[in-house]
Design a protein around this motif. Structure first.
Motif, short mmCIF file in Angstrom:
data_model
loop_
_atom_site.label_atom_id
_atom_site.label_comp_id
_atom_site.label_asym_id
_atom_site.label_seq_id
_atom_site.Cartn_x
_atom_site.Cartn_y
_atom_site.Cartn_z
N GLN A 1 -6.72 2.78 -1.39
CA GLN A 1 -6.20 1.41 -1.30
C GLN A 1 -5.21 1.28 -0.15
O GLN A 1 -5.16 0.24 0.52
CB GLN A 1 -5.57 0.98 -2.64
N PHE A 2 -4.45 2.33 0.11
CA PHE A 2 -3.50 2.31 1.22
C PHE A 2 -4.23 2.15 2.55
O PHE A 2 -3.86 1.33 3.40
CB PHE A 2 -2.69 3.60 1.19
N GLY B 1 0.81 -1.21 0.00
CA GLY B 1 0.00 0.00 0.00
C GLY B 1 0.84 1.26 0.00
O GLY B 1 0.56 2.21 -0.74
#
Length: 237
Positions: A215-216, A188
């Motif tokens: 997404q991280f 990520g």
């Protein structure tokens, strides 16, 4: 300016733009998703502690960030929008340096004292640098044509405090991968660093960066939800 005049001016800007601009509507969605993830952190799968508290603060600050960006399309000239933008930059400067310290607390064996002796001063340096450039010396101007409408800093160059913090996090999450076989926090962090670096200065930098942040954060949530498992596994060894 009366409320009617303000609404009329906002609609006029939306309908008759001289330059094409990227839509900011999607940033409301990003903010809503961040708030949804924040709500999920109160579930039973997450172990209480300061890492979880930091993750909640990070989610709340990024939800605020995206909300302010989304409001730029209709509120760019409102006096209160500048105050919100200054809040956005202040949160960026004060919260993101904590990512390095969060990296120290990733699941795995206790980090050596030398790691803490290096990471803490770096995090403090990033905090002071960010506070000076993004709070004390912050001067705002409208974003350029073709970009998401918002107020941005006039200072050129990359956000070095964020870059350094991300690099430190990559090292620490890489150690988590090596010691615990859990690569997702590293993945990520790597994605967000590559996306922001590759698109820096382009009109797509902000929306692509928001997707990379999403997404991280999802991978950090997944990692945090596994903390009880890693702790139990370490105690059983």
């Amino acid at each position: 300016m009366s409320a009617e005049e303000y609404i009329s001016a906002a609609l006029h800007r939306l309908i008759k733009r001289k330059e094409p601009e990227l839509s900011s509507d999607g940033f409301f969605l990003f903010a809503a998703l961040h708030m949804l993830m924040l709500a999920l952190t109160f579930g039973a799968r997450f172990a209480p502690g300061w890492p979880l508290a930091f993750l909640r603060v990070l989610l709340l600050s990024l939800a605020t960030d995206n909300t302010v960006v989304a409001l730029g399309a209709v509120s760019l000239e409102a006096p209160w929008y500048e105050l919100l933008t200054r809040l956005r930059y202040a949160l960026h400067a004060l919260v993101l340096p904590g990512l390095s310290l969060y990296g120290l607390a990733l699941p795995g064996p206790q980090k050596p004292a030398i790691w803490r002796a290096v990471v803490w001063p770096l995090a403090l340096g990033c905090l002071l640098y960010g506070a000076w450039h993004e709070i004390v010396e912050l001067v705002l101007q409208p974003a350029g044509a073709g970009q998401v409408p918002r107020l941005v800093s006039t200072q050129p160059g990359p956000p070095w405090a964020t870059v350094v913090g991300n690099l430190v996090f990559l090292v620490l999450s890489g150690a988590c991968w090596y010691r615990r076989g859990w690569p997702w926090a590293f993945v990520g962090g790597l994605v967000i660093l590559l996306v922001n670096g590759a698109l820096a200065g382009s009109a797509l930098a902000l929306p692509a960066g928001a997707l990379a942040e999403l997404q991280f954060l999802l991978l950090l949530l997944w990692t945090e939800s596994r903390r009880p498992f890693f702790t139990q596994h370490a105690l059983s060894r």
